[in-house]
Enzyme design. Structure first.
Site, short mmCIF file in Angstrom:
data_model
loop_
_atom_site.label_atom_id
_atom_site.label_comp_id
_atom_site.label_asym_id
_atom_site.label_seq_id
_atom_site.Cartn_x
_atom_site.Cartn_y
_atom_site.Cartn_z
N ASP A 199 1.98 1.18 -0.77
CA ASP A 199 2.69 2.06 -0.48
C ASP A 199 4.06 1.76 0.41
O ASP A 199 3.28 1.02 1.51
CB ASP A 199 2.82 3.34 -0.06
CG ASP A 199 2.42 4.37 -1.50
OD1 ASP A 199 1.83 3.09 -2.66
OD2 ASP A 199 2.01 4.98 -1.76
N LYS A 221 5.89 -3.48 -5.75
CA LYS A 221 6.66 -4.93 -6.54
C LYS A 221 5.29 -5.03 -8.08
O LYS A 221 5.74 -6.14 -8.94
CB LYS A 221 6.40 -5.86 -6.19
CG LYS A 221 7.39 -5.77 -4.98
CD LYS A 221 7.59 -6.49 -4.13
CE LYS A 221 9.26 -6.58 -2.64
NZ LYS A 221 8.22 -7.11 -1.81
#
Ligand SMILES: C[S@@+](CC[C@H](N)C(=O)[O-])C[C@H]1O[C@@H](n2cnc3c(N)ncnc32)[C@H](O)[C@@H]1O
Length: 410
Positions: A199, A221
């Site tokens: 994260d 992403k």
């Protein structure tokens, strides 16, 4: 008998399970040594007229047998190993002479030269026991031991396992951001991972330390197309696990505090993949603490409530009962609340909370960029604007905010 190049001690691992070990003297030395003897399963008898409170507790729980008297000749009968550690040099000498006669290996806390055995500095990690002897330099032994244990723990000391380890999936709480605030287990699993899905929050600095073969994936992403982002993360976990790789899902704070950790654990379970959950230090407690704010304090706050401020109080999707929270006397800790704090403060005041109630926002707690902004419910919206407070921040509301370590109130 100081260890030197000509006459080093002969290292050996004693298997003491069920074997009689006698400890003479119940002071600090015994207190330090007893836990390892107990852990080794030794049948320990302590001979001492007095003992420290911790040693006494070991006797009370039955981990050792305690004979409350001074050492007497014959106490070492049938013993395999003896630790002599009284404050009486004469008793130590007599016990050590008996050990010599009965051929019992004897450690002496007062006289290393007269001893027939030395206790190494020890540490245990991943089934490896590290034991270091440096003659008469215990600090050096401890330093060498620490360096080896730390190196094995964080993977900087390469010690590949020859027995192949089954691949694993672990949801690891990384703590609030300072890389030193991850658990020992979390750090070890990170060092063993083939893939780390991380994260934005949490100890990102740890990722730089990973060996080059480790694939690091930024959770934010992962492309998710028509899915929800969380589904894409779940799928990535499952996919890498199915390829037989060891996967660490590194999360900020604790995986189960607003971390969606259970959703990931459930998705893995549905796919038939077991996972380990490693708790982490949640920002809800540690970030206030790092800014000098205790979430509880005797006589001031005897409860604390952690809520999400992600959804504004006037939003019909809100699941938080702000009216009840306004009535609590304890500390309110809000995560994900920076954007909505103006509305939250309004709601708390509308439901009866004093507008002068102090609060603090702690941004990027435990990192080098940590900062704290103080306000009240009445002034917070303006203060957040003026000070440009940004996420991530933990908001603490209540009188604990005024406590200071020197005992004075702010
Ligand atoms: C999605 S929640 C995850 C909480 C996390 N699982 C935990 O136990 O700390 C993210 C929120 O945690 C808080 N947070 C996490 N790390 C923080 C830090 N280092 N400093 C300030 N707030 C932090 C912020 O309120 C942020 O918006």
């Amino acid at each position: 008998m100081v260890e030197n190049a000509e006459q080093p001690a002969y290292p050996v691992g004693l298997r003491l399970s069920g074997r009689r070990v006698v400890v003479i003297g119940g002071g600090q030395v015994a207190q330090r040594r007893l836990p390892a003897l107990i852990a080794a399963g030794a049948d320990v008898t302590l001979v001492s007229p007095s003992a420290t409170a911790s040693v006494e507790a070991m006797a009370e729980t039955g981990e050792i047998r305690w004979e409350r008297r001074r050492y007497e000749e014959g106490d070492l009968a049938d013993a395999w190993y003896v630790l002599v550690a009284t404050t009486d040099p004469e008793a130590n000498a007599r016990a050590s002479a008996e050990a010599e006669r009965t051929r019992t290996w004897c450690v002496r806390s007062d006289d290393a030269e007269a001893a027939t055995a030395w206790t190494p500095a020890t540490g245990r990690i991943e089934g490896v026991t590290v034991a270091v002897l440096t003659g008469n330099d215990p600090r050096r032994s401890a330093a060498v031991r620490d360096a080896i244990v730390e190196g094995l723990r964080d993977g900087t000391l390469a010690a590949p396992q020859h027995r192949s380890r089954a691949p694993f999936v672990a949801l690891v709480g990384g703590g609030p951001g300072d890389p030193d605030l991850i658990t020992v287990r979390g750090r070890r699993l990170l060092a063993e991972a083939d893939v780390v899905i991380a994260d934005r929050l949490g100890p990102r600095d740890l990722l730089d330390e990973l060996p080059p073969h480790v694939e690091v994936i930024d959770a934010a992403k992962i492309p998710y197309g028509r899915y929800m982002a969380q589904e894409a993360i779940n799928d990535a976990l499952i996919e890498h696990a199915r390829r037989g790789r060891s996967v660490v899902r590194l999360k900020g704070g604790d995986p189960f505090v607003f971390g969606r950790g259970m959703e990931e654990a459930q998705a893995l379970a549905e796919a038939g993949i077991p996972c380990t959950v490693v708790p982490g230090i949640s920002s809800s407690i540690s970030v206030p603490g790092a800014a000098g704010i205790p979430v509880t304090h005797r006589g001031v706050a005897h409860e604390f409530t952690v809520v999400s401020g992600h959804v504004a109080p006037d939003d019909p999707r809100s699941l938080v009962d702000w009216a009840s929270l306004a009535k609590l006397r304890g500390t309110l800790v809000i995560l994900m609340g920076v954007d909505k704090i103006g509305k939250i403060a309004e709601a708390l005041v509308a439901h009866g909370k004093d507008p002068a109630t102090p609060l603090a926002l702690v941004q990027e707690g435990t990192t080098a960029a940590q900062r704290r902004v103080d306000a009240t419910l009445a002034t917070v919206a303006e203060r957040v604007r003026a000070e440009d407070v940004r996420p991530p921040a933990v908001i603490v509301i209540g009188p604990v905010v005024r406590e200071a370590p020197d005992g004075h109130r702010r």
